[in-house]
Scaffold this active site. Structure first.
Site, short mmCIF file in Angstrom:
data_model
loop_
_atom_site.label_atom_id
_atom_site.label_comp_id
_atom_site.label_asym_id
_atom_site.label_seq_id
_atom_site.Cartn_x
_atom_site.Cartn_y
_atom_site.Cartn_z
N ASN A 9 0.88 -1.17 0.00
CA ASN A 9 0.00 0.00 0.00
C ASN A 9 0.91 1.22 0.00
OD1 ASN A 9 -1.78 2.05 0.55
ND2 ASN A 9 -2.29 1.35 2.64
N LYS A 11 0.10 4.25 -0.28
CA LYS A 11 -0.54 5.43 0.32
C LYS A 11 -0.30 6.65 -0.59
CE LYS A 11 -0.13 3.23 4.76
NZ LYS A 11 -0.01 3.36 6.23
N HIS A 93 -9.48 1.41 5.08
CA HIS A 93 -8.20 1.56 5.78
C HIS A 93 -8.40 2.52 6.96
CE1 HIS A 93 -4.09 2.69 6.68
NE2 HIS A 93 -3.71 1.60 6.04
N GLU A 95 -6.74 4.88 8.03
CA GLU A 95 -6.48 6.30 7.73
C GLU A 95 -7.71 6.94 7.10
OE1 GLU A 95 -2.79 5.66 5.63
OE2 GLU A 95 -1.87 5.09 7.53
N GLU A 163 -5.39 -4.80 10.73
CA GLU A 163 -4.34 -3.80 10.93
C GLU A 163 -4.62 -3.02 12.21
OE1 GLU A 163 -2.35 -2.65 6.96
OE2 GLU A 163 -4.14 -1.43 7.18
N GLY A 169 2.61 2.20 10.85
CA GLY A 169 3.62 3.25 10.71
C GLY A 169 4.34 3.61 12.00
N SER A 209 3.42 -2.15 10.42
CA SER A 209 4.86 -2.23 10.68
C SER A 209 5.48 -3.58 10.31
CB SER A 209 5.17 -1.89 12.15
OG SER A 209 4.80 -0.55 12.43
#
Ligand code: PGA
Length: 249
Positions: A9, A11, A93, A95, A163, A169, A209
């Site tokens: 991904n 992003k 996701h 985010e 996730e 991250g 991660s």
């Protein structure tokens, strides 16, 4: 047997120069034993799909609108992703759930449209740190799973990505026991909803991660069918360490 999947991904990263990374990856994996996927920003999707057309590496979008077309400035439809060569789309996701207040019912509507347009939906689920510390992880995951996945999903049209929001991250990774608990729980819920055969055919990825240095142990966990990788998918040299670990798992 579920075919394993290593998904990158990107992003909001990557301009034309990033195509070289994907081309380098394609040179290394001409007939992999696992499925490979890169989800670049929408601006690169068409060119990346063309660059990888002779490669087994699939491409995907990072989101799509629930509607087929219309007055939705700035949005991208599932049909447009498909037309750009995508075969997958990441949906829900964290985010997007956070920044755009996407609820599970929104993710479900998008997933339905994606499937109707011939895309495999990679539906993301994950608890926040506060939710984990309050011992609510399985409740949150169960609710997101039930709410985000449309009826009629199959092993071909749906992939789940677990996730944990606090692992994305950050360099933090859950323990193998924590990963096993959530993946086992998702598997059981999929079987309960879709039956033994379909529930066992849907792949469950871990994300958050993942790096070459921790991939082997994560892939040793039951019901981890691959990874959704952010930062470590941007460079072919980093991503290939994860791909190699998954091929050996
Ligand atoms: P990360 O991101 O690998 O950079 O933690 C994973 C993701 O958000 O899909």
């Amino acid at each position: 047997m579920r075919r394993k999947l290593a998904a990158g991904n990107w992003k909001m990263n990557g301009t034309s120069a990033a195509l070289t990374e994907a081309e380098n990856l394609a040179k290394s994996y001409t007939s992999p034993d696992i499925d490979l996927l890169i989800c670049p920003p929408a601006t690169l999707l068409s060119r990346l799909s063309d660059a990888l057309s002779d490669s087994p590496i699939a491409t995907g979008g990072q989101d799509c609108h629930a509607a087929t077309s219309g007055a939705h400035t700035g949005d991208v439809s599932a049909e447009m992703l498909k037309d750009s060569g995508a075969t997958y789309v990441i949906l829900g996701h964290s985010e997007r759930r956070d920044t755009y207040d996407e609820e599970s019912e929104d993710v479900r509507a998008k997933a339905r449209t994606a499937m109707e347009n011939g895309l495999t939906a990679v539906v993301c689920l994950g608890e926040s740190l506060a939710q984990r510390e309050a011992n609510n992880t399985l409740d949150i995951i169960g609710g997101q799973l039930a709410g985000s996945v449309p009826d009629g999903a199959t092993g071909e049209t749906l992939v789940i990505a677990y996730e944990p929001v606090w692992a994305i991250g950050t360099g933090l990774v859950p323990t193998l026991e924590q990963i096993a608990e959530v993946h086992g729980f998702i598997r059981e819920r999929l079987i309960r909803r879709f039956g033994e055969e379909t529930g066992n055919a849907i792949r469950i990825l871990y994300g958050g991660s993942v790096k070459a240095s921790n991939a082997t142990e994560i892939f040793s966990v039951a019901d981890v069918d691959g990874a959704l990788v952010g930062g470590a998918s941007l460079k072919a040299s980093d991503f290939s360490g994860i791909i190699d670990a998954l091929e050996k798992a």
